[in-house]
Design a protein around this motif. Sequence first.
Motif, PDB file in Angstrom:
ATOM      1  N   LEU A  16      33.400  31.182  35.295  1.00 49.81           N
ATOM      2  CA  LEU A  16      32.540  30.582  34.279  1.00 49.81           C
ATOM      3  C   LEU A  16      33.154  29.294  33.736  1.00 49.81           C
ATOM      4  CD1 LEU A  16      31.584  33.799  32.290  1.00 49.81           C
ATOM      5  CD2 LEU A  16      30.049  32.439  33.722  1.00 49.81           C
ATOM      6  N   PRO A  17      32.327  28.268  33.473  1.00 52.30           N
ATOM      7  CA  PRO A  17      32.845  27.042  32.866  1.00 52.30           C
ATOM      8  C   PRO A  17      33.000  27.212  31.363  1.00 52.30           C
ATOM      9  CG  PRO A  17      30.492  26.813  33.233  1.00 52.30           C
ATOM     10  CD  PRO A  17      30.884  28.163  33.787  1.00 52.30           C
ATOM     11  N   GLY A  18      34.094  26.693  30.806  1.00 54.67           N
ATOM     12  CA  GLY A  18      34.294  26.844  29.366  1.00 54.67           C
ATOM     13  C   GLY A  18      35.378  25.948  28.825  1.00 54.67           C
ATOM     14  N   VAL A  19      35.212  24.637  28.986  1.00 55.11           N
ATOM     15  CA  VAL A  19      36.157  23.679  28.419  1.00 55.11           C
ATOM     16  C   VAL A  19      36.158  23.816  26.892  1.00 55.11           C
ATOM     17  CG1 VAL A  19      36.577  21.191  28.094  1.00 55.11           C
ATOM     18  CG2 VAL A  19      35.995  22.076  30.343  1.00 55.11           C
ATOM     19  N   SER A  20      37.262  23.489  26.273  1.00 56.27           N
ATOM     20  CA  SER A  20      37.385  23.582  24.816  1.00 56.27           C
ATOM     21  C   SER A  20      36.200  22.928  24.117  1.00 56.27           C
ATOM     22  CB  SER A  20      38.680  22.902  24.351  1.00 56.27           C
ATOM     23  OG  SER A  20      39.809  23.561  24.870  1.00 56.27           O
ATOM     24  N   THR A 105      26.172  18.896  33.535  1.00 56.14           N
ATOM     25  CA  THR A 105      25.213  17.962  32.960  1.00 56.14           C
ATOM     26  C   THR A 105      24.015  18.728  32.394  1.00 56.14           C
ATOM     27  OG1 THR A 105      23.798  17.623  34.893  1.00 56.14           O
ATOM     28  CG2 THR A 105      25.874  16.381  34.822  1.00 56.14           C
ATOM     29  N   LYS A 106      23.140  18.022  31.704  1.00 56.38           N
ATOM     30  CA  LYS A 106      21.946  18.658  31.140  1.00 56.38           C
ATOM     31  C   LYS A 106      21.033  19.220  32.234  1.00 56.38           C
ATOM     32  CE  LYS A 106      21.817  15.830  26.960  1.00 56.38           C
ATOM     33  NZ  LYS A 106      21.102  14.770  26.198  1.00 56.38           N
ATOM     34  N   SER A 107      21.080  18.617  33.426  1.00 52.57           N
ATOM     35  CA  SER A 107      20.208  19.065  34.516  1.00 52.57           C
ATOM     36  C   SER A 107      20.906  20.034  35.464  1.00 52.57           C
ATOM     37  CB  SER A 107      19.699  17.852  35.304  1.00 52.57           C
ATOM     38  OG  SER A 107      20.780  17.123  35.864  1.00 52.57           O
ATOM     39  N   GLY A 108      22.142  20.425  35.149  1.00 58.12           N
ATOM     40  CA  GLY A 108      22.862  21.363  35.997  1.00 58.12           C
ATOM     41  C   GLY A 108      24.207  20.819  36.437  1.00 58.12           C
ATOM     42  N   GLU A 146      21.607   6.721  40.819  1.00 59.22           N
ATOM     43  CA  GLU A 146      21.311   8.149  40.680  1.00 59.22           C
ATOM     44  C   GLU A 146      22.320   8.819  39.754  1.00 59.22           C
ATOM     45  OE1 GLU A 146      19.291  11.766  41.321  1.00 59.22           O
ATOM     46  OE2 GLU A 146      18.723   9.683  41.724  1.00 59.22           O
ATOM     47  N   VAL A 147      23.577   8.451  39.910  1.00 57.76           N
ATOM     48  CA  VAL A 147      24.619   9.014  39.044  1.00 57.76           C
ATOM     49  C   VAL A 147      24.322   8.681  37.586  1.00 57.76           C
ATOM     50  CG1 VAL A 147      27.074   8.951  38.440  1.00 57.76           C
ATOM     51  CG2 VAL A 147      26.382   8.959  40.842  1.00 57.76           C
ATOM     52  N   LYS A 148      23.959   7.436  37.320  1.00 61.04           N
ATOM     53  CA  LYS A 148      23.722   7.011  35.939  1.00 61.04           C
ATOM     54  C   LYS A 148      22.501   7.688  35.323  1.00 61.04           C
ATOM     55  CE  LYS A 148      26.139   2.640  36.465  1.00 61.04           C
ATOM     56  NZ  LYS A 148      26.074   1.154  36.470  1.00 61.04           N
ATOM     57  N   LYS A 149      21.574   8.133  36.155  1.00 59.92           N
ATOM     58  CA  LYS A 149      20.426   8.893  35.656  1.00 59.92           C
ATOM     59  C   LYS A 149      20.813  10.320  35.270  1.00 59.92           C
ATOM     60  CE  LYS A 149      16.892   6.515  38.471  1.00 59.92           C
ATOM     61  NZ  LYS A 149      15.954   6.697  39.614  1.00 59.92           N
ATOM     62  N   ARG A 150      21.797  10.871  35.974  1.00 56.16           N
ATOM     63  CA  ARG A 150      22.077  12.294  35.834  1.00 56.16           C
ATOM     64  C   ARG A 150      23.305  12.620  34.978  1.00 56.16           C
ATOM     65  NH1 ARG A 150      21.276  15.012  41.727  1.00 56.16           N
ATOM     66  NH2 ARG A 150      21.417  16.877  40.417  1.00 56.16           N
ATOM     67  N   VAL A 151      24.197  11.651  34.818  1.00 58.50           N
ATOM     68  CA  VAL A 151      25.448  11.904  34.093  1.00 58.50           C
ATOM     69  C   VAL A 151      25.528  10.985  32.884  1.00 58.50           C
ATOM     70  CG1 VAL A 151      27.966  11.974  34.233  1.00 58.50           C
ATOM     71  CG2 VAL A 151      26.590  12.563  36.248  1.00 58.50           C
ATOM     72  N   ASP A 155      29.501  14.290  28.983  1.00 56.97           N
ATOM     73  CA  ASP A 155      29.416  15.424  29.907  1.00 56.97           C
ATOM     74  C   ASP A 155      30.835  15.824  30.309  1.00 56.97           C
ATOM     75  OD1 ASP A 155      26.651  15.489  29.832  1.00 56.97           O
ATOM     76  OD2 ASP A 155      26.385  14.361  31.698  1.00 56.97           O
ATOM     77  N   TRP A 156      30.999  17.038  30.739  1.00 56.87           N
ATOM     78  CA  TRP A 156      32.344  17.529  31.002  1.00 56.87           C
ATOM     79  C   TRP A 156      32.427  18.203  32.362  1.00 56.87           C
ATOM     80  CZ3 TRP A 156      32.378  23.022  30.890  1.00 56.87           C
ATOM     81  CH2 TRP A 156      31.237  23.612  30.300  1.00 56.87           C
ATOM     82  N   ALA A 157      33.641  18.443  32.807  1.00 55.32           N
ATOM     83  CA  ALA A 157      33.850  18.996  34.149  1.00 55.32           C
ATOM     84  C   ALA A 157      34.982  20.016  34.134  1.00 55.32           C
ATOM     85  CB  ALA A 157      34.179  17.876  35.140  1.00 55.32           C
ATOM     86  N   VAL A 158      34.854  20.990  35.031  1.00 60.99           N
ATOM     87  CA  VAL A 158      35.920  21.979  35.252  1.00 60.99           C
ATOM     88  C   VAL A 158      36.308  21.937  36.723  1.00 60.99           C
ATOM     89  CG1 VAL A 158      35.224  23.513  33.382  1.00 60.99           C
ATOM     90  CG2 VAL A 158      34.221  23.824  35.650  1.00 60.99           C
ATOM     91  N   LEU A 159      37.498  22.404  37.012  1.00 63.29           N
ATOM     92  CA  LEU A 159      37.930  22.496  38.405  1.00 63.29           C
ATOM     93  C   LEU A 159      37.056  23.483  39.157  1.00 63.29           C
ATOM     94  CD1 LEU A 159      41.817  22.566  38.003  1.00 63.29           C
ATOM     95  CD2 LEU A 159      40.377  20.625  38.631  1.00 63.29           C
ATOM     96  N   ASP A 160      36.806  23.205  40.417  1.00 58.90           N
ATOM     97  CA  ASP A 160      36.015  24.081  41.279  1.00 58.90           C
ATOM     98  C   ASP A 160      36.982  24.802  42.206  1.00 58.90           C
ATOM     99  OD1 ASP A 160      33.520  25.055  42.449  1.00 58.90           O
ATOM    100  OD2 ASP A 160      34.094  23.869  44.193  1.00 58.90           O
ATOM    101  N   ARG A 161      37.412  25.972  41.748  1.00 57.52           N
ATOM    102  CA  ARG A 161      38.428  26.713  42.487  1.00 57.52           C
ATOM    103  C   ARG A 161      38.030  28.182  42.544  1.00 57.52           C
ATOM    104  NH1 ARG A 161      43.966  25.675  40.020  1.00 57.52           N
ATOM    105  NH2 ARG A 161      43.508  23.594  40.839  1.00 57.52           N
ATOM    106  N   SER A 162      38.030  28.759  43.718  1.00 63.64           N
ATOM    107  CA  SER A 162      37.570  30.138  43.885  1.00 63.64           C
ATOM    108  C   SER A 162      38.648  31.137  43.475  1.00 63.64           C
ATOM    109  CB  SER A 162      37.167  30.391  45.342  1.00 63.64           C
ATOM    110  OG  SER A 162      38.282  30.215  46.210  1.00 63.64           O
TER     111      SER A 162
END
Length: 224
Positions: A16-20, A105-108, A146-151, A155-162
């Motif tokens: 689950l994503p959960g940055v401070s 982002t707001k759209s996913g 496209e990036v500027k429309k969506r981000v 907005d924030w990011a988490v590492l994508d690690r399984s």
Amino acid sequence: MDAKLDFSILKTLTELPGVSGRETAVREYLKNLLKDSADEISTDTLGNLIVFKKGTSDKNLLFCAHMDEVGLMIHFVDERGFLRFVTVGGIDPRTLLAQRVRVQTKSGALLGIIGTKPAHITTEADRGKAVGIKELFIDLGLPADEVKKRVEPGDWAVLDRSYEEFGDGKISAKALDNRAGVFVLAEVVRALKNPFYNVYAVFTVQEEVGLRGATTAAYGVKAD
């Protein structure tokens, strides 16, 4: 107490994503997980999840485990569509290069890769210094417009690690600090029957940026 723990819960928690300051997904998962194991569940103004189990005494016992994780916050989108960012919490920039991330982002969520200036165009001076945050960017693999429309900045990011089990009972995953503690505290709540103390299991927010949730919980609960 049954010593066998349900590690599928830990797997879910780490994914689950959960940055401070953005712990909603973790909090909602825990509320659903623990709703049948608590006498009362509430959320304070800061965002801490407070799970209460009534005891037979008038003494209050407080346990805390923080839900948040370190991550990245988008600072701006440059002319090429690369996302420039700052860190949320303590992250060594040396660990970020070539990592996959999920930008929220707001759209996913959008998959991105952290990059820097490629080796074949670096100078000798470039190669002689450590890569810092200002030299890193997130590449979403999309055209700049496209990036500027969506981000958006903020907005924030988490590492994508399984989540992976390896070696002699070891686990590799993102956010084990402190979803491992969250997992243990959740399992305690699920297993605890007829406690002597009034037990407050508080899943706190914003630890990575200054222990804010735990400080608030300590004053709110007034534990013995």
